[in-house]
Design a protein around this motif. Structure first.
Motif, short mmCIF file in Angstrom:
data_model
loop_
_atom_site.label_atom_id
_atom_site.label_comp_id
_atom_site.label_asym_id
_atom_site.label_seq_id
_atom_site.Cartn_x
_atom_site.Cartn_y
_atom_site.Cartn_z
N ASN A 31 0.81 -1.23 0.00
CA ASN A 31 0.00 0.00 0.00
C ASN A 31 0.84 1.28 0.00
OD1 ASN A 31 -2.56 -1.31 0.02
ND2 ASN A 31 -2.28 -1.74 2.21
N LYS A 32 2.11 1.15 -0.31
CA LYS A 32 2.97 2.32 -0.45
C LYS A 32 3.47 2.41 -1.88
CE LYS A 32 2.78 3.70 3.85
NZ LYS A 32 2.21 5.02 4.25
N ILE A 33 3.80 3.65 -2.31
CA ILE A 33 4.11 3.91 -3.72
C ILE A 33 5.55 4.36 -3.86
CG2 ILE A 33 3.47 5.28 -5.74
CD1 ILE A 33 0.69 5.56 -4.53
N GLY A 34 6.19 3.91 -4.96
CA GLY A 34 7.55 4.33 -5.26
C GLY A 34 7.75 4.44 -6.76
N LEU A 35 9.01 4.56 -7.17
CA LEU A 35 9.34 4.78 -8.57
C LEU A 35 10.49 3.86 -8.96
CD1 LEU A 35 8.59 6.81 -10.94
CD2 LEU A 35 10.63 8.08 -10.25
N ILE A 36 10.37 3.22 -10.14
CA ILE A 36 11.42 2.33 -10.62
C ILE A 36 11.80 2.68 -12.05
CG2 ILE A 36 9.82 0.56 -11.47
CD1 ILE A 36 11.83 -1.56 -10.41
#
Length: 303
Positions: free
Chosen positions: A260-265
């Motif tokens: 439920n957490k957001i990041g960037l790849i």
């Protein structure tokens, strides 16, 4: 797969673009040479064609004329037709749009948003019966979509080389990610022996194409409720370990979700921003990362 839409919004945008193009290309009265002895002229907001002796070949009664594939696309009362340089009707002025392609082809778009393909002599290459027709690499192949939202492929000469039995997703040159009977696969238009049948647990997910310079095309997949990314060679770009995976405003980056957490790849597999954020706002050149009770972070895309 990204299709052009046939909604009223699309029509409005197309009309606005047409008017802007007309204004940019032609002044109030102008003359443009298109062949050794043929000129498109504009006079008193109407278009016609003359020769070098100022003889009127095509009368000044049309709203717009453009020269493509050695033919004239003529517009009147918001409809288009195809004419020769000697004013011979090739296709009647009855089409919403006539879209020139390479290799002397025209995509035909009717008033009822039905599509087909013709050659420069008006011969119908692909029947005018499809919900959509679009060209791919070098206009050598054409993708069709029928009334059941299924896709197929015709070659340049109108041979149906892939029947309308598939749902297409990403199209990477002559390679297509597709499903048939809920089975995911990678199709090679040029050689079916190179087709790849994907793991039966893999589901293809709609993937945004950005139409950016130098863009590499990838396909988002879902396997056992986890998301990842592959290329047209079925090589893993991002492993299927995330709860969600979505395109960003830049083709080199994807938004990842985990717990439920957001990041960037990055498409090289590097996690640029760990999935610790509550939300991400996408901008054209950067993103804004937000965490509760924390100051917003700004990350600029790297090129």
């Amino acid at each position: 797969m990204q299709h052009f839409k046939t909604t009223s919004v699309k029509r409005t945008i197309s009309t606005i673009l047409f008017l802007l193009l007309t204004t940019l290309i032609y002044s109030q009265n102008s003359k443009t040479k298109i062949e050794e002895n043929r000129f498109i002229e504009r006079s008193e907001n109407k278009f016609g064609v003359t020769d070098s002796l100022k003889n009127v070949i095509i009368p000044f009664i049309y709203d717009f004329i453009e020269f493509k594939n050695q033919r004239l696309i003529i517009r009147k009362n918001n409809l288009n037709g195809l004419f020769s340089l000697d004013n011979k009707e090739i296709l009647p002025i009855d089409f919403e749009f006539i879209l020139p392609r390479k290799n002397e082809r025209f995509i035909l778009w009717t008033k009822k948003s039905i599509f087909g393909l013709s050659d420069i002599n008006g011969k119908i290459i692909i029947p005018i019966k499809y919900k959509r027709v679009s060209s791919i690499e070098n206009d050598d192949f054409y993708i069709t979509e029928n009334g059941n939202n299924l896709n197929g492929v015709y070659d340049f000469n109108g041979k149906n080389i892939i029947p309308e039995e598939y749902k297409f997703y990403t199209v990477d040159k002559n390679i297509i990610f597709a499903t048939k009977d809920n089975k995911s696969q990678i199709i090679d238009i040029n050689n079916s022996e190179n087709n790849i049948i994907l793991d039966e647990k893999i589901e293809l997910i709609e993937t945004v194409r950005h139409y950016a310079m130098g863009e590499n095309l990838f396909q988002i997949i879902k396997k056992e409720n986890k998301f990842g990314l592959i290329n047209s060679k079925n090589e893993t770009i991002i492993p299927t370990i995330y709860d969600d995976l979505k395109s960003s405003q830049n083709w080199r980056y994807f938004i990842i979700t985990k717990n439920n957490k957001i990041g960037l790849i990055n498409v090289n597999g590097t996690v640029t921003k760990e999935p610790i954020y509550d939300s991400i706002d996408l901008r054209k050149e950067y993103i804004v990362l937000k965490r509760k009770n924390k100051k917003d972070e700004i990350y600029s895309y790297e090129y």
